[in-house]
Write a protein that holds these residues in place. Structure first.
Motif, PDB file in Angstrom:
ATOM      1  N   SER A  15       0.894  -1.382   0.077  1.00 51.56           N
ATOM      2  CA  SER A  15      -0.045   0.007   0.013  1.00 51.56           C
ATOM      3  C   SER A  15       0.820   1.267  -0.024  1.00 51.56           C
ATOM      4  N   GLY A  16       0.275   2.323  -0.092  1.00 53.84           N
ATOM      5  CA  GLY A  16       0.850   3.693  -0.120  1.00 53.84           C
ATOM      6  C   GLY A  16       2.217   3.941  -0.658  1.00 53.84           C
ATOM      7  N   ILE A  17       3.154   4.561   0.008  1.00 58.65           N
ATOM      8  CA  ILE A  17       4.519   4.887  -0.548  1.00 58.65           C
ATOM      9  C   ILE A  17       5.043   3.571  -1.447  1.00 58.65           C
ATOM     10  N   GLY A  18       5.157   2.347  -0.680  1.00 59.57           N
ATOM     11  CA  GLY A  18       5.543   1.301  -1.042  1.00 59.57           C
ATOM     12  C   GLY A  18       5.054   0.694  -2.447  1.00 59.57           C
ATOM     13  N   ARG A  19       3.683   0.699  -2.378  1.00 54.17           N
ATOM     14  CA  ARG A  19       2.791   0.330  -3.645  1.00 54.17           C
ATOM     15  C   ARG A  19       3.325   1.202  -4.850  1.00 54.17           C
ATOM     16  N   ALA A  20       3.193   2.479  -4.557  1.00 52.10           N
ATOM     17  CA  ALA A  20       3.633   3.429  -5.590  1.00 52.10           C
ATOM     18  C   ALA A  20       5.106   3.314  -6.095  1.00 52.10           C
ATOM     19  N   THR A  21       6.085   2.868  -5.170  1.00 54.90           N
ATOM     20  CA  THR A  21       7.218   2.660  -5.690  1.00 54.90           C
ATOM     21  C   THR A  21       7.362   1.598  -6.411  1.00 54.90           C
ATOM     22  N   VAL A  22       6.851   0.446  -6.007  1.00 57.30           N
ATOM     23  CA  VAL A  22       7.128  -0.851  -6.568  1.00 57.30           C
ATOM     24  C   VAL A  22       6.266  -0.626  -8.106  1.00 57.30           C
ATOM     25  N   LEU A  23       5.232   0.182  -8.257  1.00 60.30           N
ATOM     26  CA  LEU A  23       4.413   0.304  -9.629  1.00 60.30           C
ATOM     27  C   LEU A  23       5.489   1.277 -10.474  1.00 60.30           C
ATOM     28  N   ALA A  24       6.361   2.267  -9.937  1.00 56.42           N
ATOM     29  CA  ALA A  24       7.299   3.218 -10.591  1.00 56.42           C
ATOM     30  C   ALA A  24       8.547   2.392 -11.139  1.00 56.42           C
ATOM     31  N   LEU A  25       8.899   1.478 -10.237  1.00 53.91           N
ATOM     32  CA  LEU A  25      10.114   0.693 -10.417  1.00 53.91           C
ATOM     33  C   LEU A  25       9.547  -0.304 -11.697  1.00 53.91           C
ATOM     34  N   ALA A  26       8.391  -0.975 -11.576  1.00 54.29           N
ATOM     35  CA  ALA A  26       7.994  -1.991 -12.665  1.00 54.29           C
ATOM     36  C   ALA A  26       7.914  -1.385 -14.021  1.00 54.29           C
ATOM     37  N   GLU A  27       7.291  -0.118 -14.068  1.00 56.09           N
ATOM     38  CA  GLU A  27       7.198   0.641 -15.030  1.00 56.09           C
ATOM     39  C   GLU A  27       8.556   0.952 -15.821  1.00 56.09           C
TER      40      GLU A  27
END
Length: 246
Positions: A15-27
């Motif tokens: 969730s939160g910052i962690g989820r947003a960062t996972v998505l940014a890295l995966a992108e």
């Protein structure tokens, strides 16, 4: 560091910052291990990555358990062959004043400081073993840069993260491992729900609270900017991203 074709472990990725960062890295082409004690949230993050055409796997991880942390990093190496990035992001707030029952404030220290130290230790070991170097970003808080009377233990834990990470700047020269810290102001995450929906709604309407994606962008900058080792990044609503002089 070019994020394409790297391997990352993100704690608190559900969730939160962690989820947003996972998505940014995966992108950007990273394969990501999503580590979180929240199994539903972690698996939802993996589903979101799948929807982007990216690569991610979930592992349940209580960051206060060394075996869980070691397992998350081992999964990255076993599944993807190496480890390039560690974002030690999992954190909690909670009962902070310590006069009577130590249970709450000890848990804050365990999750917000001790687990960050332990995860960094394991990540450095894995990065040294592969010999490729890497980047570690540890989540602190703007509160870690100044006193906070109603959350002294949280402030102390986050200040510890800042100075622990700064103290590892030498690893860049020794092993090409860069350790940096990100210090956000208040972010619109599940942790902020403690403020109450009414206050949160007011902050959102006034644009006085950060989005998780604002912090993810800072993490990406700390990863990709090879000049940053021992850096402390502030992220605030008013000033955006900037660095604290060290």
């Amino acid at each position: 560091m070019n994020i394409t074709d790297t391997v990352a472990v993100v704690s608190g990725g559900g969730s939160g910052i962690g989820r947003a960062t996972v998505l940014a890295l995966a992108e950007r082409g990273a394969s990501v291990v999503v580590a979180d004690v929240d199994e539903e949230g972690g698996r939802q993050t993996v589903d979101l990555v799948d929807g982007l055409g990216g690569t991610a796997v979930f592992t349940r991880c209580d960051v206060t358990e060394t075996d869980d942390l070691a397992g998350a990093f081992a999964l990255a190496v076993d599944r993807f062959g190496l480890l390039d990035i560690a974002f030690n992001n999992a954190g909690i707030a909670g009962g902070d004043l310590f006069a009577d029952d130590p249970g709450d404030w000890e848990r804050i220290v365990d999750v917000d400081l001790t687990a960050v130290i332990d995860a960094t230790r394991i990540a450095v070991r894995e990065m040294k073993r592969t010999g490729r170097g890497g980047v570690i970003v540890n989540t602190a808080s703007l509160i870690g840069l100044a006193p906070m009377a109603d959350a002294p233990v949280y402030a102390a834990a986050k200040a510890g993260v800042v100075n622990f990470s700064r103290s590892l700047a030498h690893l860049d020269d020794e092993s090409e491992i860069r350790v940096n810290t990100i210090c956000p102001e208040l972010v619109d995450t599940p942790m902020a729900l403690g403020l109450g929906e009414e206050q949160l709604a007011e902050l959102r309407a006034a644009d006085e609270i950060l989005a998780p994606e604002d912090i993810a962008a800072g993490v990406v900058e700390l990863i990709t900017d090879d000049s940053r080792a021992g850096a402390v990044m502030r992220v605030t609503v008013g000033d955006g991203r900037g660095y604290v002089s060290t």
